[in-house]
Write a protein that holds these residues in place. Structure first.
Motif, PDB file in Angstrom:
ATOM      1  N   LYS A 117       0.839  -1.201   0.000  1.00  0.00           N
ATOM      2  CA  LYS A 117       0.000   0.000   0.000  1.00  0.00           C
ATOM      3  C   LYS A 117       0.878   1.255   0.000  1.00  0.00           C
ATOM      4  O   LYS A 117       1.999   1.246   0.492  1.00  0.00           O
ATOM      5  N   HIS A 127      -6.981  14.868  -1.993  1.00  0.00           N
ATOM      6  CA  HIS A 127      -5.876  14.008  -1.568  1.00  0.00           C
ATOM      7  C   HIS A 127      -4.567  14.475  -2.195  1.00  0.00           C
ATOM      8  O   HIS A 127      -4.576  15.103  -3.252  1.00  0.00           O
ATOM      9  N   THR A 167      -5.332  13.474   7.247  1.00  0.00           N
ATOM     10  CA  THR A 167      -5.357  12.074   7.675  1.00  0.00           C
ATOM     11  C   THR A 167      -4.645  11.244   6.620  1.00  0.00           C
ATOM     12  O   THR A 167      -4.641  11.599   5.434  1.00  0.00           O
ATOM     13  N   THR A 168      -4.042  10.154   7.045  1.00  0.00           N
ATOM     14  CA  THR A 168      -3.311   9.277   6.124  1.00  0.00           C
ATOM     15  C   THR A 168      -4.155   8.074   5.772  1.00  0.00           C
ATOM     16  O   THR A 168      -4.750   7.447   6.649  1.00  0.00           O
ATOM     17  N   GLN A 169      -4.181   7.763   4.490  1.00  0.00           N
ATOM     18  CA  GLN A 169      -4.842   6.562   3.991  1.00  0.00           C
ATOM     19  C   GLN A 169      -3.780   5.726   3.287  1.00  0.00           C
ATOM     20  O   GLN A 169      -2.936   6.265   2.578  1.00  0.00           O
ATOM     21  N   TRP A 170      -3.811   4.423   3.483  1.00  0.00           N
ATOM     22  CA  TRP A 170      -2.892   3.496   2.815  1.00  0.00           C
ATOM     23  C   TRP A 170      -3.700   2.722   1.789  1.00  0.00           C
ATOM     24  O   TRP A 170      -4.685   2.069   2.142  1.00  0.00           O
ATOM     25  N   THR A 171      -3.293   2.805   0.520  1.00  0.00           N
ATOM     26  CA  THR A 171      -4.105   2.219  -0.538  1.00  0.00           C
ATOM     27  C   THR A 171      -3.248   1.814  -1.743  1.00  0.00           C
ATOM     28  O   THR A 171      -2.054   2.084  -1.782  1.00  0.00           O
TER      29      THR A 171
END
Length: 169
Positions: free
Chosen positions: A38, A50, A126-130
């Motif tokens: 990710k 983003h 905020t951090t998103q892992w994708t």
């Protein structure tokens, strides 16, 4: 991978450029940081878009030093930098600024808590892992109204598509 060098201007974001006599320049370090399979992507709630982690290079700071600092501050991770991917230059005529972003690929070697500035907290970072595919889908669906956000969206979407086509990730 051969490093990319991408230019973005007002026309690319649907805006008529203004005449600029003397451009100022700002440099930044940005990262596609991997955790397992990710990639980290920041969400700015107040602007509803983003972007990849990273930020400005301070006077006297080396590019990779700035990159590691920004990753620690924005997502709380320590990074192992793998390679430089390339750079983008955003010619923002309304600001009279050429914004150069140096992009790197890195692996997360240790996670932690972000150390956001008060402004970043207000913006709702905020951090998103994708996955890279999901990043492209997300960025492609966004159409920010804010001038700078339009450049950031175009920049990061181009970078993500370039990486997808080069099969680096």
């Amino acid at each position: 991978m051969k490093c990319f060098d991408l230019d973005i201007n007002d026309r690319d974001i649907g805006i008529k450029p203004e005449q600029v006599e003397n451009w100022s320049q700002r440099q930044a370090a940005r990262c596609l940081i991997m955790r397992e399979n990710k990639i980290a992507l920041l969400f700015l709630q107040s602007f509803n878009y983003h972007k990849f982690p990273g930020g400005g290079i301070k006077t006297g700071e080396e590019i990779e030093e700035a990159l590691r600092r920004e990753i620690r501050e924005e997502i709380g991770s320590k990074a192992n930098v793998i390679e430089k991917l390339g750079r983008t230059t955003s010619h923002r005529s309304r600001q009279g600024t050429r914004h150069i972003s140096h992009f790197f690929l890195a692996n997360e070697k240790e996670s932690g808590q972000p150390q956001l500035t008060e402004e970043e907290k207000k913006q709702g970072y905020t951090t998103q892992w994708t996955s890279l595919d999901k990043i492209i889908e997300t960025l492609d669906a966004e159409h920010p109204d804010h001038y700078v956000a339009k450049f950031i969206n175009e920049r990061d979407l181009r970078v993500a598509r370039r990486l997808k086509s080069s099969k680096v990730l």
